[in-house]
Design a protein around this motif. Structure first.
Motif: not given
Length: 508
Positions: A76-79, A81-82, A85, A209, A211, A214-215, A217
């Protein structure tokens, strides 16, 4: 895949710890001969105080690593990054707080060692030694967290190994050239900071990937405060001896700290070496726990514990027999203090065993993220070392402080093993206790025989090294044979696991 990554981490960590151990043995001798025990004691003492400042990291690293296990396993790459961040933002805040506390230390610390060393040298030394931590908070921390969580800590370890080698060589050259001690430490700090470039290049190439915008978490690392508590107690427990001696031993404090530092460099190097497995496998256990694979977890952990106890008790058998002959050779040219003290050596061995018997259990507790559940236990450990050390430092000096360390580690070692075997690895306490007793008896037997045969005074390093090889090989054989006979099934599993890893690597 887990076994291969774990093997890479173990090998890289072993290489790093060997390098750090060798460097840690070589450099203090050059410093003491060139600049004296008082200067060496000041460097050791300042380093411990700076470690307290590092608490501003606020448990972010440990909590972030645990938070990243599941999203990395699920890709889960988005998670990912969150979480990173959020980690980045917390590290920046830590850097600001660290800078403020550093300013306070620069003002206050020279007052603690008044008339023992020049105040300006002390202040500049604090700034130089503290610089590398600031780089960690502002730039490197987020990358270290990602690599450790993704079982690629070996990249960071190899970069640090290279830096340690360069630092050792250049430092020795500068000392032999008669350079000022501040310049020597400044160059060493710059070399340490350069490892950031290596890690940054690797991460940017292999994690395209990433970042960090990202927002964030923040909830994913909400255990940071519980982790911070463990971090605080860990720092206090590990650094209390030097701090207590610096504050309460008066005019002889820095000399006593230097003597403590010589013994501690051996103990610390050995502790790092036996803890190699901890760094290599924690993330692997974290993955198994996140997937809920209890059968695989029990099998892997039991084998890990079986091997680790053999390594720990073997290492401290060697230390118990060889430490005094080594100290006698190492300190022959030191003329400003008495370094050969049998009672100090004995206490360092006992403290090391009590501290490292918990390695398997603490590895799993950290992998499971049980920071909140074990808070009060860590606080009690801290209370023990502080109270006993403060009571005994005046009448017994360094020995009293070491007794405080032993009492603290003994309690916590027993407590951590109990917690793990009753809360995570349910019902395994008999197996663990049996292994500790067995290997403890082997250590006692080999220590008695070794001290009766091996001389306390030797002609030099070559004779010491010869005896070390003999004892090391004999002790390995004895530990392996007895453990194999007592637990044939576990030994067979260990051999099969090693064979599979080796064969898989050869077939690629």
């Amino acid at each position: 895949m887990r076994s291969k990554k774990a093997l890479k981490n173990i090998i890289a960590n072993l290489l790093l710890q060997l390098t750090v151990a060798i460097s840690g043995l070589i450099l203090p001798r050059f410093f003491i001969i060139a600049y004296g025990s008082t200067m060496n004691g000041m460097i050791v003492s300042v380093t411990q105080f700076i470690t307290y400042l590092a608490l501003v990291e606020a448990g972010v690293s440990a909590a972030s690593i645990v938070g990243l296990y599941k999203p990395l396993a699920d890709n889960d790459l988005t998670e990912v990054n969150r979480i990173l961040s959020a980690t980045k933002r917390f590290y920046y805040r830590s850097g600001v707080a660290y800078t403020a506390l550093l300013a306070v230390l620069v003002i206050v610390y020279p007052m603690l060692v008044n008339n023992q060393i020049d105040e300006n040298i002390t202040r500049f030394m604090i700034l130089i030694l503290a610089a590398s931590n600031l780089v960690d908070y502002l730039f490197l921390g987020k990358y270290k967290v990602l690599l450790m969580a993704n079982q690629k800590g070996y990249v960071m370890m190899l970069a640090q190994t290279l830096g340690t080698v360069l630092n050792t060589i250049i430092t020795i050259i500068l000392i032999l050239e008669g350079c000022n001690v501040l310049l020597v430490k400044l160059v060493a700090t710059v070399i340490y900071i350069l490892r950031f470039i290596i890690i940054w290049i690797y991460v940017r190439r292999h994690y395209k990937y990433l970042n960090f915008n990202e927002e964030p978490n923040y909830k994913a690392i909400n255990q940071r405060w519980a982790a911070l508590l463990h971090q605080i107690t860990g720092v206090i427990v590990n650094n209390t001896p030097v701090v207590v001696m610096t504050v309460f031993m008066g005019a002889k404090a820095l000399v006593e700290v230097s003597i403590y530092g010589v013994y501690n460099m051996i103990a610390h190097a050995l502790s790092l070496l036996v803890g190699t497995f901890n760094t290599g496998l924690q993330s692997g256990f974290g993955e198994l726990l996140s997937k809920g694979d209890r059968e695989a977890l029990d099998k892997a952990y039991s084998n890990y514990e079986y091997l680790t106890y053999m390594v720990v008790f073997w290492a401290y058998t060697c230390m118990a027999v060889l430490i005094m002959p080594f100290i006698e050779i190492y300190t022959r040219d030191f003329t400003d203090a008495v370094y050969v003290r049998n009672e100090i050596a004995i206490m360092f061995v006992l403290v090391g065993i009590a501290q490292n018997v918990r390695i398997p259990s603490i590895t799993l507790i950290c992998a499971a993220g049980h920071y909140k559940q074990t808070r009060w236990r860590a606080i009690l450990e801290t209370c023990i070392i502080i109270s006993v050390s403060l009571i005994l430092v005046k009448p017994y000096g360094m020995l009293g402080v070491l007794i405080g360390s032993f009492c603290s580690f003994l309690y916590r070692g027993i407590d951590i093993v109990y917690y793990n075997t009753t809360r995570i690895m349910l019902g395994s306490w008999k197996r663990t206790l049996k292994r500790i007793i067995l290997n403890g008896l082997i250590l006692l037997l080999l220590t008695l025989v070794g001290n009766a045969i091996i001389p306390n005074q030797m002609s030099g390093y070559m004779e010491w090294f010869m005896w070390a090889i003999i004892l090391g090989v004999v002790a390995v054989v004895v530990f392996v044979v007895i453990n194999a006979v007592v637990d044939k099934k576990e030994f067979k599993v260990l051999i099969d696991r090693i064979r599979k890893v080796v064969v898989n690597d050869l077939n690629k």
